[in-house]
Design an enzyme around this catalytic site. Structure first.
Site, PDB file in Angstrom:
ATOM      1  N   TYR A  50       9.359   2.456 -14.017  1.00  0.00           N
ATOM      2  CA  TYR A  50       9.888   2.667 -15.359  1.00  0.00           C
ATOM      3  C   TYR A  50       9.676   4.136 -15.716  1.00  0.00           C
ATOM      4  CZ  TYR A  50       4.966   1.628 -16.308  1.00  0.00           C
ATOM      5  OH  TYR A  50       3.598   1.596 -16.259  1.00  0.00           O
ATOM      6  N   GLU A  72      -1.792   2.318  -8.306  1.00  0.00           N
ATOM      7  CA  GLU A  72      -2.027   1.026  -8.946  1.00  0.00           C
ATOM      8  C   GLU A  72      -2.642   0.097  -7.903  1.00  0.00           C
ATOM      9  OE1 GLU A  72       1.154  -0.564 -11.235  1.00  0.00           O
ATOM     10  OE2 GLU A  72       1.481   1.324 -12.284  1.00  0.00           O
TER      11      GLU A  72
END
Length: 106
Positions: A50, A72
């Site tokens: 995003y 992540e």
């Protein structure tokens, strides 16, 4: 929630000037993590996830010309940010594999 090594840019869909090198590096680092315990990590541009502003990795890359990533770690959303105790050490192994691979490349 996912296991990702995210390269520049996050704030725009435009490719950075040396995406070929940077993109390859995200995949090498993701592969190093995956090899630890078989948990799939993926390397890609942050904006593919995003578009968002204010990411430190973008600032380091853009202003200092420093290769930087957002990473992540586990899990896939089953536990949110409360990783079970039995996954903490394996996650540390995966992170260390990313850091070690990066250090060996630079």
């Amino acid at each position: 929630f996912s296991q990702l090594v995210l390269g520049a840019w996050a704030y725009t869909l435009d490719l950075p000037k040396d995406w070929e090198r940077l993109g390859s590096l995200t995949k090498v680092l993701a592969s190093a993590a995956t090899e630890q315990h078989g948990v799939k990590y993926e390397g890609k541009r942050a904006a593919e996830l995003y578009v968002c502003g204010g990411i430190a990795a973008d600032w380091f890359f853009g202003e200092l010309n420093a290769v930087s990533f957002s990473i992540e770690l586990r899990d896939n959303g089953n536990h949110g940010f409360l990783l079970p105790a039995n996954e903490i050490i394996p996650t540390g192994h995966e992170l260390w594999a990313i850091v070690s691979a990066f250090a060996n490349i630079i």
